[in-house]
Design a protein around this motif. Structure first.
Motif, PDB file in Angstrom:
ATOM      1  N   LYS A  97      77.716 -45.149  36.333  1.00 22.30           N
ATOM      2  CA  LYS A  97      78.020 -45.496  34.946  1.00 22.30           C
ATOM      3  C   LYS A  97      78.812 -44.383  34.264  1.00 22.30           C
ATOM      4  O   LYS A  97      79.715 -44.652  33.466  1.00 22.30           O
ATOM      5  CB  LYS A  97      76.721 -45.759  34.191  1.00 22.30           C
ATOM      6  CG  LYS A  97      76.002 -47.034  34.632  1.00 22.30           C
ATOM      7  CD  LYS A  97      74.691 -47.212  33.893  1.00 22.30           C
ATOM      8  CE  LYS A  97      73.965 -48.465  34.360  1.00 22.30           C
ATOM      9  NZ  LYS A  97      72.653 -48.639  33.695  1.00 22.30           N
ATOM     10  N   ALA A  98      78.485 -43.124  34.574  1.00 23.91           N
ATOM     11  CA  ALA A  98      79.212 -41.996  33.989  1.00 23.91           C
ATOM     12  C   ALA A  98      80.671 -42.005  34.427  1.00 23.91           C
ATOM     13  O   ALA A  98      81.576 -41.690  33.641  1.00 23.91           O
ATOM     14  CB  ALA A  98      78.546 -40.685  34.381  1.00 23.91           C
ATOM     15  N   CYS A  99      80.906 -42.385  35.674  1.00 23.70           N
ATOM     16  CA  CYS A  99      82.284 -42.502  36.174  1.00 23.70           C
ATOM     17  C   CYS A  99      83.011 -43.646  35.475  1.00 23.70           C
ATOM     18  O   CYS A  99      84.172 -43.502  35.071  1.00 23.70           O
ATOM     19  CB  CYS A  99      82.284 -42.731  37.683  1.00 23.70           C
ATOM     20  SG  CYS A  99      81.800 -41.310  38.658  1.00 23.70           S
ATOM     21  N   ASP A 100      82.339 -44.785  35.349  1.00 19.13           N
ATOM     22  CA  ASP A 100      82.954 -45.949  34.708  1.00 19.13           C
ATOM     23  C   ASP A 100      83.332 -45.663  33.258  1.00 19.13           C
ATOM     24  O   ASP A 100      84.333 -46.180  32.752  1.00 19.13           O
ATOM     25  CB  ASP A 100      81.994 -47.145  34.761  1.00 19.13           C
ATOM     26  CG  ASP A 100      81.781 -47.665  36.171  1.00 19.13           C
ATOM     27  OD1 ASP A 100      82.620 -47.358  37.042  1.00 19.13           O
ATOM     28  OD2 ASP A 100      80.768 -48.354  36.406  1.00 19.13           O
ATOM     29  N   LYS A 101      82.529 -44.836  32.589  1.00 18.47           N
ATOM     30  CA  LYS A 101      82.810 -44.483  31.195  1.00 18.47           C
ATOM     31  C   LYS A 101      83.889 -43.408  31.068  1.00 18.47           C
ATOM     32  O   LYS A 101      84.319 -43.104  29.952  1.00 18.47           O
ATOM     33  CB  LYS A 101      81.530 -43.975  30.518  1.00 18.47           C
ATOM     34  CG  LYS A 101      80.461 -45.036  30.315  1.00 18.47           C
ATOM     35  CD  LYS A 101      79.225 -44.405  29.671  1.00 18.47           C
ATOM     36  CE  LYS A 101      78.109 -45.406  29.463  1.00 18.47           C
ATOM     37  NZ  LYS A 101      76.898 -44.764  28.865  1.00 18.47           N
ATOM     38  N   GLY A 102      84.286 -42.827  32.198  1.00 14.31           N
ATOM     39  CA  GLY A 102      85.290 -41.770  32.143  1.00 14.31           C
ATOM     40  C   GLY A 102      84.743 -40.426  31.711  1.00 14.31           C
ATOM     41  O   GLY A 102      85.503 -39.518  31.359  1.00 14.31           O
ATOM     42  N   ILE A 103      83.412 -40.278  31.758  1.00 11.40           N
ATOM     43  CA  ILE A 103      82.791 -39.016  31.354  1.00 11.40           C
ATOM     44  C   ILE A 103      82.922 -37.974  32.449  1.00 11.40           C
ATOM     45  O   ILE A 103      83.055 -36.783  32.188  1.00 11.40           O
ATOM     46  CB  ILE A 103      81.305 -39.249  31.008  1.00 11.40           C
ATOM     47  CG1 ILE A 103      81.199 -40.195  29.810  1.00 11.40           C
ATOM     48  CG2 ILE A 103      80.600 -37.927  30.708  1.00 11.40           C
ATOM     49  CD1 ILE A 103      79.775 -40.653  29.522  1.00 11.40           C
TER      50      ILE A 103
ATOM     51  N   GLY B  46      76.791 -38.736  26.268  1.00 14.34           N
ATOM     52  CA  GLY B  46      77.197 -40.115  26.489  1.00 14.34           C
ATOM     53  C   GLY B  46      76.719 -40.711  27.792  1.00 14.34           C
ATOM     54  O   GLY B  46      76.875 -41.916  28.022  1.00 14.34           O
ATOM     55  N   VAL B  47      76.126 -39.887  28.681  1.00 17.13           N
ATOM     56  CA  VAL B  47      75.704 -40.409  29.979  1.00 17.13           C
ATOM     57  C   VAL B  47      74.397 -41.185  29.867  1.00 17.13           C
ATOM     58  O   VAL B  47      74.284 -42.310  30.359  1.00 17.13           O
ATOM     59  CB  VAL B  47      75.565 -39.259  31.007  1.00 17.13           C
ATOM     60  CG1 VAL B  47      74.915 -39.780  32.295  1.00 17.13           C
ATOM     61  CG2 VAL B  47      76.938 -38.672  31.321  1.00 17.13           C
TER      62      VAL B  47
ATOM     63  N   GLY C 211      71.451 -43.301  27.890  1.00 12.36           N
ATOM     64  CA  GLY C 211      71.427 -44.214  26.751  1.00 12.36           C
ATOM     65  C   GLY C 211      70.783 -43.582  25.539  1.00 12.36           C
ATOM     66  O   GLY C 211      71.198 -43.821  24.406  1.00 12.36           O
TER      67      GLY C 211
END
Length: 252
Positions: free
Chosen positions: A24-30, A163-164, A166
């Motif tokens: 999810k962190a990758c998908d968010k670009g974090i 942001g990683v 919730g």
């Protein structure tokens, strides 16, 4: 953040990097997670990355050339309008500094991390001396390679990035983040079989709940990890709780 992992087994990271919190962190670009097979940087026709140790002895030692070449090939992290940032180069090694939550918090402030995962007997010492900035160990035991320890450290660091998670407070109240173990958690139902949730947690009184959690956190630490309290300056209230806990233990 950019994280590069030098490994002979990049396939080991495929599921880890694409699943759960890291995915999810990758998908968010974090965070950008990347693996590099340092065998691709071998300078001989057989693509070997290890050799016998000078002076004799058992096992094989990782050669410096492919490791240096792989790290030096990595693009430097650069924010718009800023100079390139040199990465922290982390060697996963049983001889390294024991990894802690405090170290995870420190590394979470970096922009670029590079992990080197070794195999065989060890590393050519020049890798330690002239390339790496940190040597980390996840415990006093030896594994077959640095991949699993690297996954542990990466997961621990990435979950601290803004942001990683919730709920941003989750990382703040984790065990070790406050210097103590985390307090007990409960959820619905309020009564399961004959076991009930502590009445305090159902009271709706936020300050009292907060105090209960601090107290239970101290009790749990006294019970399971008293070493964490060594050198810690306790408040007057915490000292009273320690006395209460000792009294309970004597009665048991």
């Amino acid at each position: 953040m950019r994280i590069d992992v030098l490994t002979l087994f990049p396939e080991m990271f495929e599921g880890v990097f694409s699943s759960s919190i890291l995915g999810k962190a990758c998908d968010k670009g974090i965070v950008a997670l990347n693996t590099v097979n340092f065998r691709d940087y071998s300078n001989n026709k057989h693509n070997t990355v290890d050799d016998y140790p000078y002076g004799g002895g058992g096992g094989m030692v990782l050669k410096p050339e492919p490791i240096f070449a792989a790290v030096e090939s990595l693009p430097l992290h650069q924010e718009e309008g800023q100079d390139p940032v040199k990465p922290r180069v982390i060697l996963m090694c049983p001889q390294g500094e024991t990894f802690t939550q405090k170290k995870a918090e420190e590394l979470s402030n970096e922009q670029h991390l590079v992990f080197i995962c070794g195999h065989y007997e060890g590393y050519d010492e020049r890798i330690r001396q002239y390339l790496v900035t940190d040597e980390l160990s996840i415990g006093d035991y030896v594994l077959t390679g640095g991949e699993l320890p690297a996954m542990v450290v990466i997961d621990s660091v990435v979950r601290l990035l803004p942001g990683v998670l919730g709920n941003e407070m989750s990382a703040v109240t984790d065990s070790f983040s406050t210097g103590l173990l985390e307090y007990p958690h409960y959820t619905r139902p309020a009564k399961f079989r004959d076991w009930e949730v502590p009445e305090m947690l159902l009271s709706g009184h936020h300050e009292n709940v907060k105090r209960w959690r601090r107290k239970e956190s101290l009790f749990r630490t006294l019970e399971r990890r008293p070493d964490l309290l060594e050198g810690r300056e306790l408040s007057k209230e915490e000292k009273a709780w320690v006395v209460e806990w000792k009294g309970r233990k004597q009665e048991e």
